[in-house]
Design a protein around this motif. Sequence first.
Motif, short mmCIF file in Angstrom:
data_model
loop_
_atom_site.label_atom_id
_atom_site.label_comp_id
_atom_site.label_asym_id
_atom_site.label_seq_id
_atom_site.Cartn_x
_atom_site.Cartn_y
_atom_site.Cartn_z
N LEU A 193 -12.59 7.22 7.15
CA LEU A 193 -11.31 6.13 6.64
C LEU A 193 -11.59 4.74 7.16
N ASN A 194 -12.09 4.81 8.37
CA ASN A 194 -12.22 3.38 8.92
C ASN A 194 -13.62 2.79 8.19
N HIS A 195 -14.07 3.33 7.40
CA HIS A 195 -15.65 2.69 6.62
C HIS A 195 -15.37 3.36 5.28
N PRO A 196 -14.43 2.95 4.51
CA PRO A 196 -14.23 3.62 3.06
C PRO A 196 -15.05 3.40 1.98
N ASP A 247 -12.71 -3.85 4.38
CA ASP A 247 -12.58 -2.52 3.85
C ASP A 247 -12.25 -2.33 2.54
N TRP A 248 -11.08 -3.02 2.08
CA TRP A 248 -10.56 -3.10 0.87
C TRP A 248 -11.95 -3.47 0.01
N LEU A 249 -12.70 -4.39 0.12
CA LEU A 249 -13.78 -4.84 -0.78
C LEU A 249 -14.79 -3.80 -0.92
N LEU A 250 -14.99 -3.02 0.05
CA LEU A 250 -15.99 -2.03 0.21
C LEU A 250 -15.57 -0.83 -0.45
N LEU A 251 -14.22 -0.54 -0.41
CA LEU A 251 -13.69 0.69 -1.21
C LEU A 251 -13.46 0.32 -2.53
N GLY A 286 -3.67 10.47 -2.10
CA GLY A 286 -2.47 9.09 -2.12
C GLY A 286 -2.31 8.40 -1.15
N PHE A 287 -2.52 8.91 -0.05
CA PHE A 287 -2.33 7.90 1.27
C PHE A 287 -3.48 7.05 1.36
N LEU A 288 -4.76 6.99 0.61
CA LEU A 288 -5.95 6.26 0.75
C LEU A 288 -5.74 4.55 0.60
N LYS A 289 -5.77 4.09 1.77
CA LYS A 289 -5.67 2.50 1.74
C LYS A 289 -6.71 1.92 2.98
#
Length: 335
Positions: free
Chosen positions: A65-68, A124-128, A115-118
Amino acid sequence: MRYIFYFLLSVIFISCAAIPHQPSKINGVSFVASRGVVDSTHVKPILNINANAAAVMPFGFIADLNHPEIIHNTERQWFGETRSGAGQYIEALHKEGINVMVKPQLWISHGEFTGFLKASSEADWLLLETSYTDFVMEYAELAEELNVEVFCIGTELEEFIKNRPEYWHQLIKEIRTVYTGNLTYAANWDEFWTTPFWSELDYVGIDAYFPVSEMQTPTIEDCIKGWEKHKPGLKRFSEKLDRPILFTEFGYRSVDYSGKEPWRYDRSMTSVNLVAQNNATEALFEAVWQEDWFAGGYLWKWFIDHHKVGGLEDNQFTPQNKPVEQIIKAHYYKK
């Protein structure tokens, strides 16, 4: 003229007799990805319960989750979780007259709830977002290529959607450039009220684990009463959006208190209660299935090796080789 009349009458009779039973609802199963290929022997049990649709569910994985970043369509995955496997499943189901919903899903390390994925930073948002677009577009293109009837753009991603709504509006536009069928999203039962893009889709998709009974062995009557708490809101929501509601997942475990928190799948619930599963399932069909605002749904969940799964000692969701299978078969036959 008399002979012509009798000839035409016989043709009409034969033609009508040959028309198969055509339910008006999506009577589906969630067809779980497996290691191997699918053939008619794997599809026949679906036909035997009068199902007319199946969800095919390829997977993407987030290891950290630190690198989504979403990893998908790799040789390390099971065949059914990949593009080639999903395509083979779709073709096998279509060959037997089963309509398909492609429903790409995420698995987060340690089974974290999607549902908790952020993300914790803009990078990281852009990677996700970039990796999610790659993942979903892969299967939107496959769905178009194989004339899939429904495509689901995501499953239970409440925080991702709440924090990045503009991304999702743009993603839907991008999907529409490659896929021409019906679109939905699988919102969790307590999430769908706030999902911001229903007007851009064709179905309001809900993973329908609504609580309906506090009883250890819920009765049909108590579960129907429990549905009365949810149905008026569902009806109003459907009418407001002018969209039918589709249960992208529904079902109950064969366990005590199966109607209390139907979403629970943890192993701490060890009882086997086939009657609870029977009654909760029967009540759902009686309470919801014939409503005008309701499009149908996909039973959670159905494994490809029918003869190896479920059974009278199993307390999980699958209805396979349990008494509830006959309840589903009877209701899936109804129009």
